[in-house]
Motif scaffolding. Structure first.
Motif, PDB file in Angstrom:
ATOM      1  N   ILE A  37       1.001  -1.143  -0.013  1.00 11.59           N
ATOM      2  CA  ILE A  37       0.160   0.181   0.240  1.00 11.59           C
ATOM      3  C   ILE A  37       0.676   1.507   0.115  1.00 11.59           C
ATOM      4  O   ILE A  37       0.296   2.408   0.133  1.00 11.59           O
ATOM      5  N   ASP A  38       1.683   0.689  -0.219  1.00  6.95           N
ATOM      6  CA  ASP A  38       3.144   2.604  -0.356  1.00  6.95           C
ATOM      7  C   ASP A  38       2.825   3.542  -1.451  1.00  6.95           C
ATOM      8  O   ASP A  38       4.319   3.613  -1.244  1.00  6.95           O
ATOM      9  N   GLY A  39       2.569   2.781  -2.859  1.00  4.98           N
ATOM     10  CA  GLY A  39       2.340   3.264  -4.020  1.00  4.98           C
ATOM     11  C   GLY A  39       2.781   4.658  -3.906  1.00  4.98           C
ATOM     12  O   GLY A  39       3.784   5.622  -4.145  1.00  4.98           O
ATOM     13  N   GLU A  40       1.945   6.004  -3.083  1.00  4.41           N
ATOM     14  CA  GLU A  40       2.297   6.703  -2.880  1.00  4.41           C
ATOM     15  C   GLU A  40       3.562   7.984  -2.099  1.00  4.41           C
ATOM     16  O   GLU A  40       3.728   8.487  -2.532  1.00  4.41           O
ATOM     17  N   ALA A  41       3.478   6.653  -0.864  1.00  8.94           N
ATOM     18  CA  ALA A  41       4.539   6.916  -0.937  1.00  8.94           C
ATOM     19  C   ALA A  41       6.186   7.073  -1.112  1.00  8.94           C
ATOM     20  O   ALA A  41       7.009   7.349  -1.359  1.00  8.94           O
ATOM     21  N   ARG A  42       6.146   6.277  -1.776  1.00  7.63           N
ATOM     22  CA  ARG A  42       7.426   5.689  -3.384  1.00  7.63           C
ATOM     23  C   ARG A  42       7.339   6.939  -3.733  1.00  7.63           C
ATOM     24  O   ARG A  42       8.586   7.606  -4.285  1.00  7.63           O
ATOM     25  N   LEU A  43       6.380   7.755  -4.612  1.00  6.31           N
ATOM     26  CA  LEU A  43       6.286   8.936  -5.377  1.00  6.31           C
ATOM     27  C   LEU A  43       6.449   9.924  -4.734  1.00  6.31           C
ATOM     28  O   LEU A  43       7.974  10.468  -4.868  1.00  6.31           O
ATOM     29  N   ALA A  44       6.261   9.882  -3.030  1.00  3.10           N
ATOM     30  CA  ALA A  44       6.541  11.140  -2.432  1.00  3.10           C
ATOM     31  C   ALA A  44       8.325  10.736  -1.671  1.00  3.10           C
ATOM     32  O   ALA A  44       8.913  11.941  -2.870  1.00  3.10           O
ATOM     33  N   ASP A  45       8.507   9.324  -1.393  1.00  2.00           N
ATOM     34  CA  ASP A  45      10.111  10.012  -1.869  1.00  2.00           C
ATOM     35  C   ASP A  45      11.051   9.691  -2.694  1.00  2.00           C
ATOM     36  O   ASP A  45      11.804  10.761  -2.464  1.00  2.00           O
ATOM     37  N   ALA A  46      10.602   9.687  -4.242  1.00  6.32           N
ATOM     38  CA  ALA A  46      11.453   9.744  -5.290  1.00  6.32           C
ATOM     39  C   ALA A  46      11.476  11.706  -5.519  1.00  6.32           C
ATOM     40  O   ALA A  46      12.497  12.071  -6.008  1.00  6.32           O
ATOM     41  N   LEU A  47      10.847  12.203  -4.536  1.00  4.27           N
ATOM     42  CA  LEU A  47      10.341  13.573  -5.015  1.00  4.27           C
ATOM     43  C   LEU A  47      11.491  14.356  -3.656  1.00  4.27           C
ATOM     44  O   LEU A  47      11.621  15.605  -4.085  1.00  4.27           O
ATOM     45  N   LEU A  48      12.036  13.612  -2.665  1.00  2.00           N
ATOM     46  CA  LEU A  48      12.049  14.773  -1.472  1.00  2.00           C
ATOM     47  C   LEU A  48      13.943  14.190  -1.371  1.00  2.00           C
ATOM     48  O   LEU A  48      14.750  13.573  -1.997  1.00  2.00           O
ATOM     49  N   PRO A  49      14.082  15.244  -0.828  1.00  2.00           N
ATOM     50  CA  PRO A  49      16.263  15.010  -0.398  1.00  2.00           C
ATOM     51  C   PRO A  49      16.270  14.366   0.332  1.00  2.00           C
ATOM     52  O   PRO A  49      15.035  14.030   1.065  1.00  2.00           O
ATOM     53  N   ARG A  50      17.325  12.904   1.151  1.00  2.00           N
ATOM     54  CA  ARG A  50      17.374  12.261   1.658  1.00  2.00           C
ATOM     55  C   ARG A  50      16.591  12.822   3.336  1.00  2.00           C
ATOM     56  O   ARG A  50      17.652  14.529   3.724  1.00  2.00           O
ATOM     57  N   GLY A  51      16.139  12.700   3.645  1.00  2.00           N
ATOM     58  CA  GLY A  51      15.972  13.212   5.819  1.00  2.00           C
ATOM     59  C   GLY A  51      15.072  14.752   5.664  1.00  2.00           C
ATOM     60  O   GLY A  51      14.770  15.608   5.949  1.00  2.00           O
ATOM     61  N   GLY A  52      14.294  13.978   3.822  1.00  4.42           N
ATOM     62  CA  GLY A  52      13.226  15.721   3.463  1.00  4.42           C
ATOM     63  C   GLY A  52      12.161  15.853   4.713  1.00  4.42           C
ATOM     64  O   GLY A  52      11.630  15.014   5.555  1.00  4.42           O
ATOM     65  N   ARG A  53      11.671  16.636   5.169  1.00  7.77           N
ATOM     66  CA  ARG A  53      10.813  17.182   5.732  1.00  7.77           C
ATOM     67  C   ARG A  53       9.349  17.261   5.334  1.00  7.77           C
ATOM     68  O   ARG A  53       9.437  17.807   4.378  1.00  7.77           O
ATOM     69  N   VAL A  54       7.762  16.787   5.127  1.00  7.81           N
ATOM     70  CA  VAL A  54       7.069  16.173   5.222  1.00  7.81           C
ATOM     71  C   VAL A  54       6.147  15.999   5.991  1.00  7.81           C
ATOM     72  O   VAL A  54       5.796  16.135   7.246  1.00  7.81           O
ATOM     73  N   LEU A  55       4.917  16.509   5.414  1.00  6.82           N
ATOM     74  CA  LEU A  55       3.688  17.245   6.525  1.00  6.82           C
ATOM     75  C   LEU A  55       2.617  16.170   5.539  1.00  6.82           C
ATOM     76  O   LEU A  55       2.310  15.733   4.014  1.00  6.82           O
ATOM     77  N   ASP A  56       1.890  15.617   6.319  1.00  7.45           N
ATOM     78  CA  ASP A  56       0.829  14.129   5.626  1.00  7.45           C
ATOM     79  C   ASP A  56      -0.132  15.084   6.228  1.00  7.45           C
ATOM     80  O   ASP A  56      -1.140  14.699   7.221  1.00  7.45           O
ATOM     81  N   ALA A  57      -0.987  15.488   5.132  1.00  4.14           N
ATOM     82  CA  ALA A  57      -2.268  16.521   5.211  1.00  4.14           C
ATOM     83  C   ALA A  57      -3.286  15.374   5.336  1.00  4.14           C
ATOM     84  O   ALA A  57      -3.979  15.403   4.038  1.00  4.14           O
ATOM     85  N   GLY A  58      -4.274  15.112   5.657  1.00  9.30           N
ATOM     86  CA  GLY A  58      -5.533  13.749   6.129  1.00  9.30           C
ATOM     87  C   GLY A  58      -4.442  13.011   5.986  1.00  9.30           C
ATOM     88  O   GLY A  58      -4.586  11.440   4.778  1.00  9.30           O
ATOM     89  N   ALA A  59      -3.945  12.100   6.920  1.00 10.37           N
ATOM     90  CA  ALA A  59      -3.355  11.426   6.901  1.00 10.37           C
ATOM     91  C   ALA A  59      -3.902  10.255   7.294  1.00 10.37           C
ATOM     92  O   ALA A  59      -3.534   9.065   6.982  1.00 10.37           O
ATOM     93  N   GLY A  60      -5.514   9.956   7.677  1.00  8.16           N
ATOM     94  CA  GLY A  60      -6.055   8.708   7.274  1.00  8.16           C
ATOM     95  C   GLY A  60      -5.796   8.126   8.574  1.00  8.16           C
ATOM     96  O   GLY A  60      -5.083   8.412  10.013  1.00  8.16           O
ATOM     97  N   MET A  61      -4.702   7.063   8.887  1.00 13.97           N
ATOM     98  CA  MET A  61      -4.386   5.536   9.549  1.00 13.97           C
ATOM     99  C   MET A  61      -3.360   5.589   9.474  1.00 13.97           C
ATOM    100  O   MET A  61      -2.536   4.563   9.574  1.00 13.97           O
ATOM    101  N   GLY A  62      -2.435   6.738   9.145  1.00 11.81           N
ATOM    102  CA  GLY A  62      -0.701   6.666   8.742  1.00 11.81           C
ATOM    103  C   GLY A  62      -0.036   6.155   8.265  1.00 11.81           C
ATOM    104  O   GLY A  62       1.248   6.263   8.355  1.00 11.81           O
ATOM    105  N   ARG A  63      -1.206   5.499   7.213  1.00 15.39           N
ATOM    106  CA  ARG A  63       0.168   4.852   5.902  1.00 15.39           C
ATOM    107  C   ARG A  63       0.599   5.426   5.588  1.00 15.39           C
ATOM    108  O   ARG A  63       2.372   4.621   5.474  1.00 15.39           O
ATOM    109  N   VAL A  64       0.972   6.374   4.415  1.00  8.99           N
ATOM    110  CA  VAL A  64       1.757   7.256   4.275  1.00  8.99           C
ATOM    111  C   VAL A  64       3.119   7.991   5.160  1.00  8.99           C
ATOM    112  O   VAL A  64       4.274   7.515   5.098  1.00  8.99           O
ATOM    113  N   THR A  65       2.767   8.284   6.260  1.00  8.64           N
ATOM    114  CA  THR A  65       3.328   9.207   7.224  1.00  8.64           C
ATOM    115  C   THR A  65       4.383   7.353   7.377  1.00  8.64           C
ATOM    116  O   THR A  65       5.516   8.031   7.242  1.00  8.64           O
TER     117      THR A  65
END
Length: 217
Positions: A37-65
């Protein structure tokens, strides 16, 4: 700028009542079964520098966080549904989602919770934007724009058709107009988190502050 003291109306999600209750349990079961269930997170990871700061807005049950933290990022998850916040804690002990609505999340509020006030990437996936309170889309976009660090970007995804119960239809041209009205520009539209071509079923958007050129490596 957003209005921090403006009232927060009930979202379409909250008004959905029982129709929304199975979401957290269903994803918890998927996590337990080992389903990817990590499809969104994989794309987000590719968009970020290592150790990037992320706000997961509407995080639901936390899977992307959880997935982005596992990849080494500094992630703040916000979720106004207290049942989902509790589900997140059961599924990912210690995840610590903040029980905040996008519309009440400001740099000052985040600082008060001991969290960063600006982010390299703001993520609002899983149909967050088609389940907002009626007429608050521009207000939500402006609130998230206020939380972007210099050069920061926004990743948003939602169904264009056959969305979840209680959601709205949000035509692409209307979304683009709303984004541009608050000072954002669309830098990418795709049809999936694997960046398939744009289609009429699902939209994945990458946005940036208007007038800021995309960095190249």
């Amino acid at each position: 700028m957003t209005e921090p003291n403006a009232p927060v109306p009930q979202s379409r999600w909250a008004l959905g009542g029982e129709a929304t209750r199975g979401y957290g349990r269903r994803f918890a079961e998927l996590v337990e079964s080992g389903t990817d269930i990590d499809g969104e997170a994989r794309l987000a990871d590719a968009l970020l520098p290592r150790g990037g700061r992320v706000l997961d807005a509407g995080a639901g049950m936390g899977r992307v966080t959880a997935a982005l933290r596992a990849r080494g990022h500094d992630v703040t998850g916000i979720e106004p549904d207290r049942d989902l916040v509790a589900q997140a804690e059961r599924t990912y002990p210690g995840i610590g989602l903040l029980p905040l609505d996008i519309l009440e999340t400001t740099p000052e509020v985040l600082r008060a919770h001991g969290r960063p006030a600006a982010y390299d990437l703001v993520v609002a996936v899983g149909n967050v934007f088609i389940l907002l309170a009626e007429g608050t889309e521009r207000r939500a976009l402006a609130a998230l724009l206020d939380l972007l660090a210099p050069g920061g970007r926004m990743l948003i995804g939602f169904h264009l058709s056959e969305g979840p119960s209680g959601s709205r239809a949000y035509p692409p041209e209307e979304f683009v107009a709303d984004a541009e009205s608050v000072g954002l520009t669309v830098t990418l539209r795709a049809g999936s988190y694997e960046l398939h071509p744009a289609n009429d079923s699902y939209a994945v958007w990458l946005l940036a502050r208007a007038g800021v050129s995309e960095r190249t490596s």
